[in-house]
Design a protein around this motif. Structure first.
Motif, PDB file in Angstrom:
ATOM      1  N   ALA A 118      -0.992  -4.326   2.394  1.00 24.18           N
ATOM      2  CA  ALA A 118      -2.071  -3.637   1.684  1.00 24.18           C
ATOM      3  C   ALA A 118      -1.551  -2.451   0.885  1.00 24.18           C
ATOM      4  CB  ALA A 118      -3.144  -3.178   2.670  1.00 24.18           C
ATOM      5  N   TYR A 119      -0.456  -1.833   1.372  1.00 26.61           N
ATOM      6  CA  TYR A 119       0.097  -0.632   0.734  1.00 26.61           C
ATOM      7  C   TYR A 119       1.608  -0.792   0.566  1.00 26.61           C
ATOM      8  CZ  TYR A 119      -4.501   0.991   1.973  1.00 26.61           C
ATOM      9  OH  TYR A 119      -5.870   1.083   2.095  1.00 26.61           O
ATOM     10  N   PRO A 120       2.025  -1.583  -0.403  1.00 27.98           N
ATOM     11  CA  PRO A 120       3.454  -1.909  -0.562  1.00 27.98           C
ATOM     12  C   PRO A 120       4.296  -0.796  -1.199  1.00 27.98           C
ATOM     13  CG  PRO A 120       2.166  -2.971  -2.277  1.00 27.98           C
ATOM     14  CD  PRO A 120       1.172  -2.336  -1.345  1.00 27.98           C
ATOM     15  N   GLU A 121       3.661   0.260  -1.697  1.00 23.12           N
ATOM     16  CA  GLU A 121       4.435   1.310  -2.358  1.00 23.12           C
ATOM     17  C   GLU A 121       5.314   2.045  -1.338  1.00 23.12           C
ATOM     18  OE1 GLU A 121       0.638   3.139  -0.893  1.00 23.12           O
ATOM     19  OE2 GLU A 121       1.194   1.312  -1.979  1.00 23.12           O
ATOM     20  N   PRO A 122       6.531   2.427  -1.736  1.00 20.93           N
ATOM     21  CA  PRO A 122       7.446   3.111  -0.816  1.00 20.93           C
ATOM     22  C   PRO A 122       6.838   4.407  -0.283  1.00 20.93           C
ATOM     23  CG  PRO A 122       8.600   2.413  -2.799  1.00 20.93           C
ATOM     24  CD  PRO A 122       7.130   2.232  -3.070  1.00 20.93           C
ATOM     25  N   SER A 123       6.961   4.622   1.007  1.00 28.14           N
ATOM     26  CA  SER A 123       6.432   5.843   1.611  1.00 28.14           C
ATOM     27  C   SER A 123       7.057   6.039   2.985  1.00 28.14           C
ATOM     28  CB  SER A 123       4.905   5.755   1.757  1.00 28.14           C
ATOM     29  OG  SER A 123       4.554   4.810   2.758  1.00 28.14           O
ATOM     30  N   TRP A 124       6.951   7.261   3.503  1.00 29.98           N
ATOM     31  CA  TRP A 124       7.444   7.520   4.847  1.00 29.98           C
ATOM     32  C   TRP A 124       6.645   6.736   5.878  1.00 29.98           C
ATOM     33  CZ3 TRP A 124      12.023   9.095   5.753  1.00 29.98           C
ATOM     34  CH2 TRP A 124      12.678   9.937   4.865  1.00 29.98           C
ATOM     35  N   ASP A 125       5.382   6.450   5.584  1.00 23.58           N
ATOM     36  CA  ASP A 125       4.587   5.614   6.501  1.00 23.58           C
ATOM     37  C   ASP A 125       5.156   4.201   6.570  1.00 23.58           C
ATOM     38  OD1 ASP A 125       2.904   7.667   7.156  1.00 23.58           O
ATOM     39  OD2 ASP A 125       1.283   7.056   5.821  1.00 23.58           O
ATOM     40  N   LYS A 160      13.053   7.693  -2.532  1.00 17.96           N
ATOM     41  CA  LYS A 160      11.828   7.295  -3.226  1.00 17.96           C
ATOM     42  C   LYS A 160      10.574   7.815  -2.519  1.00 17.96           C
ATOM     43  CE  LYS A 160      13.638   2.976  -5.188  1.00 17.96           C
ATOM     44  NZ  LYS A 160      13.477   1.496  -5.229  1.00 17.96           N
ATOM     45  N   TYR A 161      10.732   8.260  -1.288  1.00 15.38           N
ATOM     46  CA  TYR A 161       9.574   8.677  -0.492  1.00 15.38           C
ATOM     47  C   TYR A 161       9.150  10.117  -0.752  1.00 15.38           C
ATOM     48  CZ  TYR A 161      11.108   4.620   2.296  1.00 15.38           C
ATOM     49  OH  TYR A 161      11.507   3.379   2.718  1.00 15.38           O
ATOM     50  N   GLY A 162      10.038  10.891  -1.337  1.00 14.87           N
ATOM     51  CA  GLY A 162       9.737  12.301  -1.509  1.00 14.87           C
ATOM     52  C   GLY A 162       9.885  13.056  -0.201  1.00 14.87           C
TER      53      GLY A 162
END
Length: 232
Positions: A118-125, A160-162
């Motif tokens: 559902a949320y494929p964007e790169p993130s720390w999650d 990429k996660y910031g």
């Protein structure tokens, strides 16, 4: 009681503009009271009630602030839903009910993957979710799959996660994830050896043993002998 009031409000008019905000407040109350079953029930409702196909969305789609609130509520629910199954599985496993625990662990993996899809964007999650899935596979003694999750973390481009949000939970560094992959496959090697009745010669070509050797080589090439590299 606040929880009762919010529940009644949402039941009476589930389509009112600030329903997602009310739902988040209700979840906060239920979490604080440790009413985990009710909280899980409400999170599952959040995902459906405010989706782009819901009556609420059709009624409030012109209100950008409301849509922003609903999207955050849905994302948070998606991220938290698997934790319910994971914690339940851990408790069942600790209590000795391995069969029921296995079902909950498997449901946790399904739900973790639902979040990732559902949320494929790169993130720390994202990164943290793969750590959770590695833990599930270790508990299920699926050592190769656990190593695959740790390797995903090790291979990820965390730049990429910031920056991590203030107060964000501690996660494994990439080097630590790589080291954990070695540990996971060491358990896989032991499993292969047990399957060969302790015969090292017979177990050498087993998938678990070979994957362990590959994992050690991979780690040594990247990090040498230092498992405490804090990259993430």
């Amino acid at each position: 009681e606040a929880a009762y009031s919010f529940t009644r409000l949402l039941e009476y008019n589930s389509n009112y503009v600030d329903a997602p905000i009310a739902h988040v407040k209700l979840l906060t109350i239920l979490d604080e009271k440790k009413e985990v079953e009710k909280a899980q029930e409400q999170r599952l409702k959040v995902v459906k009630l405010y989706s782009t196909e819901s009556d609420w969305y059709l009624k409030n789609s012109g209100n950008q602030d409301a849509i922003k609130s609903s999207k955050k509520a849905i994302r948070d629910a998606y991220f938290d839903i698997p934790a319910y199954y994971h914690r339940k599985a851990n408790k069942l496993d600790k209590d000795g009910d391995t069969e029921s625990a296995g079902k909950e662990y498997d449901q946790a993996v399904v739900s973790y993957n639902d979040f990732l899809k559902a949320y494929p964007e790169p993130s720390w999650d994202h990164y943290r979710t793969h750590e959770f899935m590695a833990a599930v596979h270790l508990a299920r003694k699926r050592f190769i799959r656990a190593a695959d999750e740790f390797n995903w973390m090790d291979d990820s481009d965390t730049t990429k996660y910031g920056r991590k949000p203030k107060g964000y939970p501690t996660v494994l560094s990439k080097a630590e994830a790589g080291y954990n992959a070695v540990i996971a496959m060491d358990k896989g090697r032991e499993k292969a050896l047990a399957a060969a009745n302790g015969d090292y010669v017979k177990s050498y070509n087993a998938k678990g043993t070979q994957r362990y050797l590959q994992q050690v080589e991979r780690y040594m090439k990247r990090y040498g002998t230092d498992p405490k590299n804090k990259e993430a």
